[in-house]
Design a protein around this motif. Structure first.
Motif, PDB file in Angstrom:
ATOM      1  N   GLY A   1       8.707   9.673 -16.967  1.00  0.00           N
ATOM      2  CA  GLY A   1       9.153   8.185 -17.156  1.00  0.00           C
ATOM      3  C   GLY A   1      10.626   8.185 -16.903  1.00  0.00           C
ATOM      4  O   GLY A   1      11.079   7.418 -16.400  1.00  0.00           O
ATOM      5  N   LEU A   2      11.335   9.080 -17.669  1.00  0.00           N
ATOM      6  CA  LEU A   2      12.610   9.048 -17.632  1.00  0.00           C
ATOM      7  C   LEU A   2      13.131   9.443 -16.314  1.00  0.00           C
ATOM      8  O   LEU A   2      14.343   8.823 -15.594  1.00  0.00           O
ATOM      9  N   LEU A   3      12.604  10.461 -15.714  1.00  0.00           N
ATOM     10  CA  LEU A   3      13.239  10.923 -14.257  1.00  0.00           C
ATOM     11  C   LEU A   3      12.746  10.059 -13.205  1.00  0.00           C
ATOM     12  O   LEU A   3      13.352   9.991 -11.930  1.00  0.00           O
ATOM     13  N   LEU A   4      11.791   8.927 -13.514  1.00  0.00           N
ATOM     14  CA  LEU A   4      11.487   8.198 -12.436  1.00  0.00           C
ATOM     15  C   LEU A   4      12.601   7.326 -12.258  1.00  0.00           C
ATOM     16  O   LEU A   4      12.802   6.545 -11.090  1.00  0.00           O
ATOM     17  N   LEU A   5      13.281   6.831 -13.243  1.00  0.00           N
ATOM     18  CA  LEU A   5      14.510   5.988 -13.270  1.00  0.00           C
ATOM     19  C   LEU A   5      15.802   6.750 -12.608  1.00  0.00           C
ATOM     20  O   LEU A   5      16.228   5.946 -11.686  1.00  0.00           O
ATOM     21  N   ALA A   6      15.898   7.980 -12.854  1.00  0.00           N
ATOM     22  CA  ALA A   6      16.949   8.805 -12.315  1.00  0.00           C
ATOM     23  C   ALA A   6      16.821   8.849 -10.796  1.00  0.00           C
ATOM     24  O   ALA A   6      17.739   8.840 -10.112  1.00  0.00           O
ATOM     25  N   ARG A   7      15.592   8.772 -10.329  1.00  0.00           N
ATOM     26  CA  ARG A   7      15.135   8.637  -8.843  1.00  0.00           C
ATOM     27  C   ARG A   7      15.895   7.438  -8.268  1.00  0.00           C
ATOM     28  O   ARG A   7      16.074   7.481  -6.887  1.00  0.00           O
ATOM     29  N   HIS A   8      15.704   6.330  -8.950  1.00  0.00           N
ATOM     30  CA  HIS A   8      16.195   5.053  -8.265  1.00  0.00           C
ATOM     31  C   HIS A   8      17.758   4.734  -8.600  1.00  0.00           C
ATOM     32  O   HIS A   8      18.098   3.858  -8.112  1.00  0.00           O
TER      33      HIS A   8
ATOM     34  N   ARG B   1      22.014   5.975  -8.388  1.00  0.00           N
ATOM     35  CA  ARG B   1      23.006   6.779  -7.417  1.00  0.00           C
ATOM     36  C   ARG B   1      24.255   6.989  -8.308  1.00  0.00           C
ATOM     37  O   ARG B   1      24.364   6.559  -9.267  1.00  0.00           O
ATOM     38  N   GLY B   2      24.885   8.055  -7.846  1.00  0.00           N
ATOM     39  CA  GLY B   2      26.113   8.455  -8.352  1.00  0.00           C
ATOM     40  C   GLY B   2      26.081   8.817  -9.739  1.00  0.00           C
ATOM     41  O   GLY B   2      25.168   9.438 -10.277  1.00  0.00           O
ATOM     42  N   ARG B   3      26.892   8.454 -10.704  1.00  0.00           N
ATOM     43  CA  ARG B   3      27.077   8.778 -11.863  1.00  0.00           C
ATOM     44  C   ARG B   3      26.004   8.350 -12.791  1.00  0.00           C
ATOM     45  O   ARG B   3      25.314   9.093 -13.653  1.00  0.00           O
ATOM     46  N   PRO B   4      25.443   7.136 -12.705  1.00  0.00           N
ATOM     47  CA  PRO B   4      24.106   6.731 -13.733  1.00  0.00           C
ATOM     48  C   PRO B   4      23.236   7.995 -13.437  1.00  0.00           C
ATOM     49  O   PRO B   4      22.320   8.117 -14.493  1.00  0.00           O
ATOM     50  N   ARG B   5      22.927   8.305 -12.210  1.00  0.00           N
ATOM     51  CA  ARG B   5      21.876   9.176 -12.164  1.00  0.00           C
ATOM     52  C   ARG B   5      21.939  10.404 -12.637  1.00  0.00           C
ATOM     53  O   ARG B   5      21.088  11.150 -13.531  1.00  0.00           O
ATOM     54  N   TRP B   6      23.142  11.144 -12.780  1.00  0.00           N
ATOM     55  CA  TRP B   6      23.399  12.364 -13.464  1.00  0.00           C
ATOM     56  C   TRP B   6      23.466  12.077 -14.832  1.00  0.00           C
ATOM     57  O   TRP B   6      23.180  13.098 -15.532  1.00  0.00           O
ATOM     58  N   TYR B   7      23.809  10.864 -15.503  1.00  0.00           N
ATOM     59  CA  TYR B   7      23.813  10.671 -16.854  1.00  0.00           C
ATOM     60  C   TYR B   7      22.264  10.883 -17.142  1.00  0.00           C
ATOM     61  O   TYR B   7      22.190  11.323 -18.240  1.00  0.00           O
ATOM     62  N   MET B   8      21.380  10.307 -16.222  1.00  0.00           N
ATOM     63  CA  MET B   8      20.002  10.027 -16.728  1.00  0.00           C
ATOM     64  C   MET B   8      19.464  11.623 -16.674  1.00  0.00           C
ATOM     65  O   MET B   8      18.732  11.994 -17.512  1.00  0.00           O
ATOM     66  N   ILE B   9      19.497  12.449 -15.799  1.00  0.00           N
ATOM     67  CA  ILE B   9      19.453  13.648 -15.758  1.00  0.00           C
ATOM     68  C   ILE B   9      19.801  14.476 -16.721  1.00  0.00           C
ATOM     69  O   ILE B   9      18.844  15.344 -17.314  1.00  0.00           O
ATOM     70  N   THR B  10      21.048  14.347 -17.004  1.00  0.00           N
ATOM     71  CA  THR B  10      21.593  15.072 -17.961  1.00  0.00           C
ATOM     72  C   THR B  10      21.009  14.870 -19.344  1.00  0.00           C
ATOM     73  O   THR B  10      20.553  15.640 -20.155  1.00  0.00           O
ATOM     74  N   GLY B  11      20.845  13.496 -19.767  1.00  0.00           N
ATOM     75  CA  GLY B  11      20.197  12.866 -20.848  1.00  0.00           C
ATOM     76  C   GLY B  11      18.766  13.461 -21.070  1.00  0.00           C
ATOM     77  O   GLY B  11      18.543  13.994 -22.286  1.00  0.00           O
ATOM     78  N   CYS B  12      18.155  13.239 -20.152  1.00  0.00           N
ATOM     79  CA  CYS B  12      16.684  13.813 -20.306  1.00  0.00           C
ATOM     80  C   CYS B  12      16.674  15.384 -20.569  1.00  0.00           C
ATOM     81  O   CYS B  12      15.872  15.614 -21.360  1.00  0.00           O
ATOM     82  N   ALA B  13      17.382  16.185 -19.704  1.00  0.00           N
ATOM     83  CA  ALA B  13      17.396  17.709 -19.753  1.00  0.00           C
ATOM     84  C   ALA B  13      17.763  17.860 -21.226  1.00  0.00           C
ATOM     85  O   ALA B  13      17.138  18.816 -22.120  1.00  0.00           O
ATOM     86  N   LEU B  14      18.843  17.351 -21.752  1.00  0.00           N
ATOM     87  CA  LEU B  14      19.277  17.625 -23.284  1.00  0.00           C
ATOM     88  C   LEU B  14      18.213  16.893 -24.280  1.00  0.00           C
ATOM     89  O   LEU B  14      17.962  17.831 -25.184  1.00  0.00           O
ATOM     90  N   LEU B  15      17.648  16.045 -24.115  1.00  0.00           N
ATOM     91  CA  LEU B  15      16.843  15.500 -25.139  1.00  0.00           C
ATOM     92  C   LEU B  15      15.605  16.351 -25.066  1.00  0.00           C
ATOM     93  O   LEU B  15      15.072  16.855 -26.301  1.00  0.00           O
ATOM     94  N   LEU B  16      14.997  16.819 -23.979  1.00  0.00           N
ATOM     95  CA  LEU B  16      13.648  17.622 -24.085  1.00  0.00           C
ATOM     96  C   LEU B  16      14.041  19.122 -24.435  1.00  0.00           C
ATOM     97  O   LEU B  16      13.299  19.686 -24.906  1.00  0.00           O
TER      98      LEU B  16
END
Length: 250
Positions: free
Chosen positions: A161-168, A170-185
């Motif tokens: 669910g979280l990485l679906l958003l990261a896929r859509h 670009r740029g800094r927001p995408r990396w914030y989402m990927i980093t946040g998902c990785a840290l959380l899980l």
């Protein structure tokens, strides 16, 4: 000149005197990060530095500040961060949907996942999976967190669910989402696994205490990173009488 024209001139003059200004959320982000760190440090420092019946041996103040205990200040803070981030993602999803932005539905998916995590954090849903996990194994080696077995499937669902958003994004927001998902899980699943292994081996000293504090901090930092993804995906401007929120940032 008619009154209507004078009104137009007045509006133009007002805009010249009070131009639209970009609202920065950087200070708010630093405040949220500072409170998160302060709560984590207080959980360790208060019982270590203050020798009092209220702050040691499961005293009331220690229980209230300990990140290992549910239903206290750290739980309230982490749940609040999840709710705020879920709400921010839902708002961006609504704005993007109204503006017919492609892929804006993914904000709703991440908002749903974050909302479920806030419910879990507040009501300890994941701990209720422990009985299911014990039914899936045929031995008992002293490992205390068998909820992790069905929890892996739930973690995969959240990650999708979280990485679906990261896929859509670009740029800094995408990396914030990927980093946040990785840290959380990583903190939630990896931290609990490490703690369980330490307990199974009979360790409950400083290393164990550091481990569960690192878990709580990692989860909160992950949520803050996902909140930053939302903050960097919108433009907020302020005029004399109103605020304007637009998505996406261009």
């Amino acid at each position: 000149m008619s009154d209507s024209r004078r009104g137009i001139v007045m509006d133009v003059d007002t805009e010249r005197i009070y131009p639209a200004r970009r609202v920065s959320l950087r200070r708010t982000g630093w405040i949220l990060l500072g409170v998160t760190l302060a709560i984590n440090v207080a959980s360790m420092a208060v019982p270590a530095l203050i020798d009092h019946p209220l702050t040691t041996n499961r005293g009331e103040i220690q229980e209230y500040l300990d990140v290992f205990v549910e239903g206290n200040l750290p739980t309230w803070w982490s749940t609040g961060l999840l709710v705020i981030t879920a709400a921010a993602h839902a708002v961006l999803g609504a704005i993007g949907h109204a503006a017919r932005v492609n892929g804006s539905w993914a904000w709703f998916a991440s908002a749903t996942m974050l909302g479920m995590l806030s419910l879990d954090d507040h009501t300890q849903l994941h701990e209720r999976l422990d009985r299911i996990g014990r039914e899936l194994v045929t031995y008992n080696d002293g490992f205390p967190f068998y909820w992790l077995i069905p929890g892996l499937a739930a973690g995969l669902f959240v990650a999708v669910g979280l990485l679906l958003l990261a896929r859509h994004l670009r740029g800094r927001p995408r990396w914030y989402m990927i980093t946040g998902c990785a840290l959380l899980l990583a903190a939630a699943l990896g931290g609990e696994t490490l703690q369980g292994l330490l307990i199974a081996s009979g360790q409950s000293g400083p290393l164990y205490v550091l481990t569960y504090h690192a878990e709580e901090l990692g989860e909160n930092l992950g949520v803050l990173a996902m909140l930053a993804a939302a903050a960097h995906s919108a433009r907020i401007t302020r005029t004399q009488y109103s605020f304007d929120l637009r998505y996406p940032l261009t």
